[in-house]
Design a protein around this motif. Structure first.
Motif, PDB file in Angstrom:
ATOM      1  N   TYR A  85       0.844  -1.182   0.000  1.00  8.93           N
ATOM      2  CA  TYR A  85       0.000   0.000   0.000  1.00  8.93           C
ATOM      3  C   TYR A  85       0.882   1.236   0.000  1.00  8.93           C
ATOM      4  CZ  TYR A  85       0.999  -0.220   5.030  1.00  8.93           C
ATOM      5  OH  TYR A  85       1.617  -0.292   6.240  1.00  8.93           O
ATOM      6  N   GLU A  86       0.295   2.344  -0.429  1.00  9.05           N
ATOM      7  CA  GLU A  86       1.029   3.601  -0.415  1.00  9.05           C
ATOM      8  C   GLU A  86       0.219   4.636   0.348  1.00  9.05           C
ATOM      9  OE1 GLU A  86      -0.061   5.542  -4.736  1.00  9.05           O
ATOM     10  OE2 GLU A  86       1.668   4.190  -4.630  1.00  9.05           O
ATOM     11  N   TYR A  87       0.929   5.591   0.896  1.00  8.28           N
ATOM     12  CA  TYR A  87       0.307   6.652   1.679  1.00  8.28           C
ATOM     13  C   TYR A  87       1.233   7.862   1.659  1.00  8.28           C
ATOM     14  CZ  TYR A  87       3.621   5.060   5.219  1.00  8.28           C
ATOM     15  OH  TYR A  87       4.762   4.707   5.887  1.00  8.28           O
ATOM     16  N   TYR A  88       0.691   8.999   1.995  1.00  8.01           N
ATOM     17  CA  TYR A  88       1.478  10.228   2.071  1.00  8.01           C
ATOM     18  C   TYR A  88       1.636  10.635   3.533  1.00  8.01           C
ATOM     19  CZ  TYR A  88       1.340  10.917  -2.935  1.00  8.01           C
ATOM     20  OH  TYR A  88       1.523  10.769  -4.290  1.00  8.01           O
ATOM     21  N   ALA A  89       2.866  10.963   3.885  1.00 13.36           N
ATOM     22  CA  ALA A  89       3.177  11.475   5.222  1.00 13.36           C
ATOM     23  C   ALA A  89       4.118  12.656   5.046  1.00 13.36           C
ATOM     24  CB  ALA A  89       3.824  10.392   6.078  1.00 13.36           C
ATOM     25  N   TYR A  90       3.717  13.778   5.565  1.00 13.82           N
ATOM     26  CA  TYR A  90       4.530  15.000   5.456  1.00 13.82           C
ATOM     27  C   TYR A  90       4.881  15.298   3.998  1.00 13.82           C
ATOM     28  CZ  TYR A  90       5.045  13.782  10.385  1.00 13.82           C
ATOM     29  OH  TYR A  90       4.806  13.430  11.691  1.00 13.82           O
ATOM     30  N   LYS A  92       5.259  13.434   1.498  1.00 15.99           N
ATOM     31  CA  LYS A  92       6.130  12.470   0.832  1.00 15.99           C
ATOM     32  C   LYS A  92       5.372  11.147   0.710  1.00 15.99           C
ATOM     33  CE  LYS A  92      10.628  10.242   1.022  1.00 15.99           C
ATOM     34  NZ  LYS A  92      11.806   9.961   1.806  1.00 15.99           N
ATOM     35  N   LYS A  93       5.512  10.506  -0.470  1.00 15.03           N
ATOM     36  CA  LYS A  93       4.820   9.234  -0.694  1.00 15.03           C
ATOM     37  C   LYS A  93       5.668   8.080  -0.162  1.00 15.03           C
ATOM     38  CE  LYS A  93       4.077   7.317  -4.916  1.00 15.03           C
ATOM     39  NZ  LYS A  93       3.404   7.074  -6.206  1.00 15.03           N
ATOM     40  N   GLU A 130       7.640  10.187  14.011  1.00 21.71           N
ATOM     41  CA  GLU A 130       9.070  10.463  13.865  1.00 21.71           C
ATOM     42  C   GLU A 130       9.732   9.568  12.817  1.00 21.71           C
ATOM     43  OE1 GLU A 130      10.854  10.204  17.728  1.00 21.71           O
ATOM     44  OE2 GLU A 130       9.350  11.539  18.605  1.00 21.71           O
ATOM     45  N   HIS A 131       9.083   8.487  12.450  1.00 20.60           N
ATOM     46  CA  HIS A 131       9.594   7.532  11.464  1.00 20.60           C
ATOM     47  C   HIS A 131       8.459   7.194  10.502  1.00 20.60           C
ATOM     48  CE1 HIS A 131      13.124   6.949  13.991  1.00 20.60           C
ATOM     49  NE2 HIS A 131      12.290   6.896  15.012  1.00 20.60           N
ATOM     50  N   PRO A 132       8.107   8.136   9.615  1.00 19.19           N
ATOM     51  CA  PRO A 132       6.921   7.930   8.764  1.00 19.19           C
ATOM     52  C   PRO A 132       7.015   6.729   7.834  1.00 19.19           C
ATOM     53  CG  PRO A 132       8.153   9.861   8.076  1.00 19.19           C
ATOM     54  CD  PRO A 132       8.763   9.395   9.362  1.00 19.19           C
ATOM     55  N   GLU A 133       8.206   6.180   7.640  1.00 14.99           N
ATOM     56  CA  GLU A 133       8.336   4.973   6.815  1.00 14.99           C
ATOM     57  C   GLU A 133       7.838   3.732   7.550  1.00 14.99           C
ATOM     58  OE1 GLU A 133      11.926   5.272   9.348  1.00 14.99           O
ATOM     59  OE2 GLU A 133      10.818   6.711   8.167  1.00 14.99           O
ATOM     60  N   SER A 134       7.637   3.831   8.846  1.00 14.22           N
ATOM     61  CA  SER A 134       7.096   2.721   9.657  1.00 14.22           C
ATOM     62  C   SER A 134       5.592   2.887   9.771  1.00 14.22           C
ATOM     63  CB  SER A 134       7.740   2.718  11.048  1.00 14.22           C
ATOM     64  OG  SER A 134       9.112   2.523  10.941  1.00 14.22           O
ATOM     65  N   SER A 135       4.871   1.914   9.222  1.00 14.51           N
ATOM     66  CA  SER A 135       3.414   2.054   9.189  1.00 14.51           C
ATOM     67  C   SER A 135       2.729   0.709   9.332  1.00 14.51           C
ATOM     68  CB  SER A 135       2.990   2.703   7.869  1.00 14.51           C
ATOM     69  OG  SER A 135       3.272   1.832   6.797  1.00 14.51           O
ATOM     70  N   VAL A 136       1.447   0.797   9.613  1.00  9.08           N
ATOM     71  CA  VAL A 136       0.573  -0.394   9.628  1.00  9.08           C
ATOM     72  C   VAL A 136      -0.709  -0.057   8.888  1.00  9.08           C
ATOM     73  CG1 VAL A 136       1.485  -1.435  11.740  1.00  9.08           C
ATOM     74  CG2 VAL A 136      -0.374   0.209  11.904  1.00  9.08           C
ATOM     75  N   MET A 137      -1.196  -1.021   8.156  1.00  7.40           N
ATOM     76  CA  MET A 137      -2.466  -0.877   7.443  1.00  7.40           C
ATOM     77  C   MET A 137      -3.557  -1.421   8.352  1.00  7.40           C
ATOM     78  SD  MET A 137      -3.403  -2.456   3.709  1.00  7.40           S
ATOM     79  CE  MET A 137      -3.824  -4.120   4.189  1.00  7.40           C
ATOM     80  N   GLU A 138      -4.634  -0.661   8.505  1.00  7.24           N
ATOM     81  CA  GLU A 138      -5.681  -1.102   9.413  1.00  7.24           C
ATOM     82  C   GLU A 138      -6.839  -1.780   8.698  1.00  7.24           C
ATOM     83  OE1 GLU A 138      -6.733   1.988  12.139  1.00  7.24           O
ATOM     84  OE2 GLU A 138      -5.019   1.517  13.401  1.00  7.24           O
ATOM     85  N   VAL A 139      -7.915  -1.087   8.435  1.00  5.76           N
ATOM     86  CA  VAL A 139      -9.122  -1.721   7.911  1.00  5.76           C
ATOM     87  C   VAL A 139      -9.556  -1.103   6.603  1.00  5.76           C
ATOM     88  CG1 VAL A 139      -9.984  -2.367  10.184  1.00  5.76           C
ATOM     89  CG2 VAL A 139     -10.600  -0.162   9.225  1.00  5.76           C
TER      90      VAL A 139
END
Length: 143
Positions: A85-90, A92-93, A130-139
């Motif tokens: 999955y992809e997402y934008y944080a600050y 940045k994709k 603080e580490h936007p590359e660390s993520s979890v996908m929820e629902v």
């Protein structure tokens, strides 16, 4: 006979001393090693309550499989769901891969996960501030 007995006792004492020394050295070395529970990934995923929430999009949704041979069984096929999955944080994709299921012999169970997260599906993503590359996908929020 007495010499043999004395030699056996002396050998036992020496081995015991080596054993005690080994335990002492191990315990000292263990204290100087970094704590395995304090790794960055565990610190990052320790508490997701304060993670930021954004919308993401599933870019890959597939069923992985492999043939697995058990200890006493014939070779059988096992499955798991795999997602990207992809997402934008600050502004940045980011792209992240996720396995939502460990290997299972049930194709139906793994397929249900894949069907619930189809390609293009909008999902909720939580990322570490603080580490936007660390993520979890929820629902799934929509299809």
């Amino acid at each position: 006979m007495e010499t043999l007995t004395a030699l056996i006792i002396l050998t036992a004492i020496v081995l015991f001393c080596f054993f005690i020394a080994a335990i002492y050295i191990y315990s000292k070395a263990r204290k100087t090693l970094p704590d395995s529970t304090s790794s960055l990934s565990e610190k990052i995923t320790d508490n997701t309550d304060y993670w930021k929430v954004v919308k993401g999009v599933v870019t890959e949704s597939k069923l992985d499989y492999k043939d697995s041979k058990g200890l006493f069984s014939k070779t059988k096929r096992v499955y798991r769901a795999h997602f990207s999955y992809e997402y934008y944080a600050y502004d940045k994709k980011y792209t992240h891969s996720s396995l939502l299921l460990t290997w299972t012999s049930s194709k139906e169970i793994a397929s249900n996960y894949v069907n619930n997260y189809p390609l293009g599906c909008e999902v909720v993503v939580r990322f570490h501030p603080e580490h936007p590359e660390s993520s979890v996908m929820e629902v799934v929020t929509s299809r």
